[in-house]
Design a protein around this motif. Sequence first.
Motif, PDB file in Angstrom:
ATOM      1  N   GLY A 103       0.801  -1.359   0.093  1.00  0.00           N
ATOM      2  CA  GLY A 103      -0.107  -0.075  -0.115  1.00  0.00           C
ATOM      3  C   GLY A 103       0.843   1.160   0.168  1.00  0.00           C
ATOM      4  O   GLY A 103       0.350   2.275  -0.105  1.00  0.00           O
ATOM      5  N   ASP A 104       2.039   1.213  -0.079  1.00  0.00           N
ATOM      6  CA  ASP A 104       3.068   2.263  -0.202  1.00  0.00           C
ATOM      7  C   ASP A 104       3.926   2.082  -1.036  1.00  0.00           C
ATOM      8  O   ASP A 104       4.962   1.483  -0.921  1.00  0.00           O
ATOM      9  CB  ASP A 104       3.789   2.404   1.333  1.00  0.00           C
ATOM     10  N   PRO A 105       3.748   2.631  -2.517  1.00  0.00           N
ATOM     11  CA  PRO A 105       4.572   2.530  -3.402  1.00  0.00           C
ATOM     12  C   PRO A 105       5.798   2.985  -3.206  1.00  0.00           C
ATOM     13  O   PRO A 105       6.888   2.476  -4.054  1.00  0.00           O
ATOM     14  CB  PRO A 105       3.894   3.038  -4.542  1.00  0.00           C
ATOM     15  N   GLU A 106       6.075   3.893  -2.438  1.00  0.00           N
ATOM     16  CA  GLU A 106       7.440   4.610  -2.345  1.00  0.00           C
ATOM     17  C   GLU A 106       8.224   3.662  -1.429  1.00  0.00           C
ATOM     18  O   GLU A 106       9.491   3.948  -1.199  1.00  0.00           O
ATOM     19  CB  GLU A 106       7.203   5.951  -1.538  1.00  0.00           C
ATOM     20  N   ALA A 107       7.863   2.812  -0.422  1.00  0.00           N
ATOM     21  CA  ALA A 107       8.668   2.250   0.479  1.00  0.00           C
ATOM     22  C   ALA A 107       9.814   1.105   0.025  1.00  0.00           C
ATOM     23  O   ALA A 107      10.919   1.468   0.342  1.00  0.00           O
ATOM     24  CB  ALA A 107       7.694   1.076   1.041  1.00  0.00           C
ATOM     25  N   PRO A 108       9.707   0.464  -1.105  1.00  0.00           N
ATOM     26  CA  PRO A 108      10.713  -0.409  -1.519  1.00  0.00           C
ATOM     27  C   PRO A 108      11.903   0.509  -1.910  1.00  0.00           C
ATOM     28  O   PRO A 108      13.047   0.310  -1.487  1.00  0.00           O
ATOM     29  CB  PRO A 108      10.190  -1.019  -2.768  1.00  0.00           C
ATOM     30  N   ALA A 109      11.711   1.578  -2.773  1.00  0.00           N
ATOM     31  CA  ALA A 109      12.929   2.615  -3.202  1.00  0.00           C
ATOM     32  C   ALA A 109      13.382   3.114  -1.967  1.00  0.00           C
ATOM     33  O   ALA A 109      14.683   3.413  -1.988  1.00  0.00           O
ATOM     34  CB  ALA A 109      12.234   3.468  -4.308  1.00  0.00           C
ATOM     35  N   ARG A 110      12.572   3.526  -1.260  1.00  0.00           N
ATOM     36  CA  ARG A 110      13.176   4.382   0.169  1.00  0.00           C
ATOM     37  C   ARG A 110      14.037   3.305   1.045  1.00  0.00           C
ATOM     38  O   ARG A 110      15.148   3.523   1.248  1.00  0.00           O
ATOM     39  CB  ARG A 110      11.961   4.820   1.145  1.00  0.00           C
ATOM     40  N   ILE A 111      13.651   1.932   1.095  1.00  0.00           N
ATOM     41  CA  ILE A 111      14.425   1.189   1.877  1.00  0.00           C
ATOM     42  C   ILE A 111      15.580   0.677   1.232  1.00  0.00           C
ATOM     43  O   ILE A 111      16.775   0.602   1.790  1.00  0.00           O
ATOM     44  CB  ILE A 111      13.380  -0.209   2.148  1.00  0.00           C
ATOM     45  N   ALA A 112      15.630   0.521  -0.088  1.00  0.00           N
ATOM     46  CA  ALA A 112      16.797   0.377  -0.903  1.00  0.00           C
ATOM     47  C   ALA A 112      17.698   1.450  -0.769  1.00  0.00           C
ATOM     48  O   ALA A 112      19.003   1.389  -0.867  1.00  0.00           O
ATOM     49  CB  ALA A 112      16.489  -0.008  -2.545  1.00  0.00           C
ATOM     50  N   GLY A 113      17.230   2.503  -0.869  1.00  0.00           N
ATOM     51  CA  GLY A 113      18.066   3.909  -0.652  1.00  0.00           C
ATOM     52  C   GLY A 113      18.712   4.062   0.532  1.00  0.00           C
ATOM     53  O   GLY A 113      19.804   5.080   0.663  1.00  0.00           O
ATOM     54  N   LEU A 114      18.702   3.355   1.558  1.00  0.00           N
ATOM     55  CA  LEU A 114      19.479   3.241   2.869  1.00  0.00           C
ATOM     56  C   LEU A 114      20.561   2.895   2.638  1.00  0.00           C
ATOM     57  O   LEU A 114      21.645   3.122   3.439  1.00  0.00           O
ATOM     58  CB  LEU A 114      18.480   2.561   3.921  1.00  0.00           C
ATOM     59  N   GLY A 115      21.031   1.945   1.378  1.00  0.00           N
ATOM     60  CA  GLY A 115      22.270   1.466   1.459  1.00  0.00           C
ATOM     61  C   GLY A 115      22.288  -0.155   1.953  1.00  0.00           C
ATOM     62  O   GLY A 115      23.363  -0.889   1.765  1.00  0.00           O
ATOM     63  N   VAL A 116      21.174  -0.799   2.070  1.00  0.00           N
ATOM     64  CA  VAL A 116      21.063  -2.025   2.576  1.00  0.00           C
ATOM     65  C   VAL A 116      21.108  -2.802   1.251  1.00  0.00           C
ATOM     66  O   VAL A 116      20.572  -2.359   0.167  1.00  0.00           O
ATOM     67  CB  VAL A 116      20.074  -2.318   3.563  1.00  0.00           C
ATOM     68  N   ARG A 117      21.653  -4.090   1.125  1.00  0.00           N
ATOM     69  CA  ARG A 117      21.580  -5.030   0.047  1.00  0.00           C
ATOM     70  C   ARG A 117      20.365  -6.075   0.296  1.00  0.00           C
ATOM     71  O   ARG A 117      19.979  -6.789  -0.396  1.00  0.00           O
ATOM     72  CB  ARG A 117      22.897  -5.732   0.042  1.00  0.00           C
ATOM     73  N   GLN A 118      19.861  -6.316   1.631  1.00  0.00           N
ATOM     74  CA  GLN A 118      19.063  -7.255   2.092  1.00  0.00           C
ATOM     75  C   GLN A 118      17.612  -6.637   2.870  1.00  0.00           C
ATOM     76  O   GLN A 118      17.757  -5.771   3.659  1.00  0.00           O
ATOM     77  CB  GLN A 118      19.746  -8.186   2.619  1.00  0.00           C
ATOM     78  N   VAL A 119      16.688  -7.328   2.900  1.00  0.00           N
ATOM     79  CA  VAL A 119      15.830  -6.968   4.139  1.00  0.00           C
ATOM     80  C   VAL A 119      15.410  -8.354   4.564  1.00  0.00           C
ATOM     81  O   VAL A 119      15.282  -9.521   3.915  1.00  0.00           O
ATOM     82  CB  VAL A 119      14.569  -6.566   3.267  1.00  0.00           C
ATOM     83  N   THR A 120      15.022  -8.203   5.643  1.00  0.00           N
ATOM     84  CA  THR A 120      14.622  -9.570   6.466  1.00  0.00           C
ATOM     85  C   THR A 120      13.265  -9.147   6.800  1.00  0.00           C
ATOM     86  O   THR A 120      12.962  -8.473   7.787  1.00  0.00           O
ATOM     87  CB  THR A 120      15.369  -9.742   7.727  1.00  0.00           C
ATOM     88  N   LEU A 121      12.291  -9.765   6.047  1.00  0.00           N
ATOM     89  CA  LEU A 121      11.114  -9.640   5.815  1.00  0.00           C
ATOM     90  C   LEU A 121       9.923 -10.673   6.774  1.00  0.00           C
ATOM     91  O   LEU A 121      10.068 -11.561   6.664  1.00  0.00           O
ATOM     92  CB  LEU A 121      10.394  -9.631   4.550  1.00  0.00           C
ATOM     93  N   ALA A 122       9.298  -9.990   7.724  1.00  0.00           N
ATOM     94  CA  ALA A 122       8.332 -10.992   8.487  1.00  0.00           C
ATOM     95  C   ALA A 122       7.576 -11.792   7.671  1.00  0.00           C
ATOM     96  O   ALA A 122       6.600 -11.349   7.017  1.00  0.00           O
ATOM     97  CB  ALA A 122       7.766 -10.144   9.324  1.00  0.00           C
ATOM     98  N   ALA A 123       7.478 -13.278   7.853  1.00  0.00           N
ATOM     99  CA  ALA A 123       6.713 -14.150   7.394  1.00  0.00           C
ATOM    100  C   ALA A 123       5.867 -14.855   8.329  1.00  0.00           C
ATOM    101  O   ALA A 123       4.703 -14.956   8.033  1.00  0.00           O
ATOM    102  CB  ALA A 123       7.256 -15.246   6.554  1.00  0.00           C
ATOM    103  N   ALA A 124       6.261 -14.981   9.725  1.00  0.00           N
ATOM    104  CA  ALA A 124       5.303 -15.492  10.784  1.00  0.00           C
ATOM    105  C   ALA A 124       6.026 -14.646  11.912  1.00  0.00           C
ATOM    106  O   ALA A 124       7.069 -14.368  12.257  1.00  0.00           O
ATOM    107  CB  ALA A 124       5.880 -16.818  11.126  1.00  0.00           C
ATOM    108  N   TYR A 125       4.936 -13.871  12.696  1.00  0.00           N
ATOM    109  CA  TYR A 125       5.139 -12.834  13.712  1.00  0.00           C
ATOM    110  C   TYR A 125       4.346 -13.003  14.878  1.00  0.00           C
ATOM    111  O   TYR A 125       3.058 -13.294  14.735  1.00  0.00           O
ATOM    112  CB  TYR A 125       5.367 -11.565  12.961  1.00  0.00           C
ATOM    113  N   HIS A 126       4.731 -12.279  16.027  1.00  0.00           N
ATOM    114  CA  HIS A 126       3.782 -12.414  17.016  1.00  0.00           C
ATOM    115  C   HIS A 126       2.955 -11.169  17.026  1.00  0.00           C
ATOM    116  O   HIS A 126       3.312 -10.436  16.344  1.00  0.00           O
ATOM    117  CB  HIS A 126       4.783 -12.438  18.506  1.00  0.00           C
TER     118      HIS A 126
END
Length: 387
Positions: free
Chosen positions: A14-37
Motif C-alpha cells: 500500500g506504499d509504492p514509495e517504500a521499496p525504493a526508500r528502503i533500498a536507498g538506505l544502502g542495505v542489500r537485503q531485507v529481513t521480511l516478517a513471514a511469521a510474527y507475534h
Amino acid sequence: MKASTFVYPWDVNGDPEAPARIAGLGVRQVTLAAAYHSTRALTPRHPRHRIVTAEHAAVLYPPDGRWEGRALRPYRAGDWAPGDAYGEAAAALADAGLDVHTWVVLAHNSRLGAEHPGTSVVNAYGDRYPWAPCIAQPATRAYLVDLAAEAAVRPGAGGTELESLGWYGLQHLHAHDKTGGVGLGDAGQYLMALCFCSTCREGYGAQGLDADALAAAVRTALEPLWQGAPDDGGWPGVEKLLGEATAAATRAWRDETARTLQEAAVAAVRAAAPEGFQVLLHADPVTYHVGANPGVDPAHILSVADGVVVPCAGGPGPLTPFTEQGRADAVLAANLGVVSGMGGSPGTLAADAARARDLGATELRLYHAGLASDGDLEAVRSALAGL
C-alpha cells in the motif's frame, strides 16, 4: 559489510514509495516478517495508516495443506496482513533490487497459549506463560519444526532468520506489562523460566531430580529476591540459589531440549529449501538465557546453521564467543537498533558497526526500517554510505 534491515509487510504493501526508500538506505537485503507475534507498530510514512495492530501471532501468507486435521496449527493474519501479505511485499522489495530473506518468529505465541493452555510453560508456582510454548512437548516441537520449514521457505527467499527457536521465559513485554516491580537478574529470570509442565517434570526425573522437590526448591530460592535481596546474577547466582548439582541437572535437560529442537528445525528448513538457502538463528551465546534470542552453545549452533544474528544493543561483546569458534565461513550478524525512540542509536551506527566488525561481525542487521523516523533513516543512510 553487508547490511540488512528488518521490515514488516505492512510497511510496504500500500506504499509504492517504500521499496525504493528502503533500498536507498544502502542495505542489500531485507529481513521480511513471514511469521510474527502480536504487536502494535508505528508506520510513520505510510499513505493509508499510522498504526498497525496485529492482534495475535500469525503467518503472513496462506498456509498450506500440511496443517489439515492438526490441533496445533498457525493462525492466519487478520486485516493487518491479509492474503499473501508477505508475498506481495517480497515481490515489491525484490523489484527494487533487494535480496529478501524471511523473518520467522517461532516459540512466542500468546494466542496458541490461550487456546491450548496445556502447551504453555508453567513456572514453579503453577503460573502459565501463554506467550511461551513449552518446547519440550512433542506436539509443540512438531508444530514448531513444520512452521519453521513452511514460513522460512517462501517463494523467492534467499534465506531465513529464525527467532525464538528455544526457551521463552518471564521476559515478554506483554500487553500493559507490569512485571518490573522486583528486579530479577539472570539468576532470578532463570528460575522463573524453569518449566513444570508434565513433559518437563518427566525430563527432570530423567536427570535424577524429583519435580515436586525441585519446584519447592525454586520457590524457596526465589523468596529472598521477592523480599528485595540482590540477585547475584549469572550462573554462579543460580548455583548459589539452587545448589550446583541441582542447577546443573536442570540446565542439562533444558540445553538438550533446545539443542535438539534447533537441529530438527534447521534440518526441516534445509530439506524444504533450494540449494544455497541460508539459515541463521537469532541467538545468545549463554545457553541458559531465554527469549527472542535464546541461548545456544556457539560451537554447536555454528555446526548446524549457517550463522547467527546476535543482539548487540548493549555492545558487541556477545559476538566474541561465536568468533572464537574460528568458523571463517559462518555469518555473524550484529543486530543493532536504529530506532532512537526505542533505545536505538542510529547516530553512532558507523562506530558501532566498526566495533562489531573488529570483534568478528561479518554482517549487520538493522532494527527496524519501518519503525524508524525520517531522521533515524537519514542517519542510517549516512552511516552505511561511509562503511
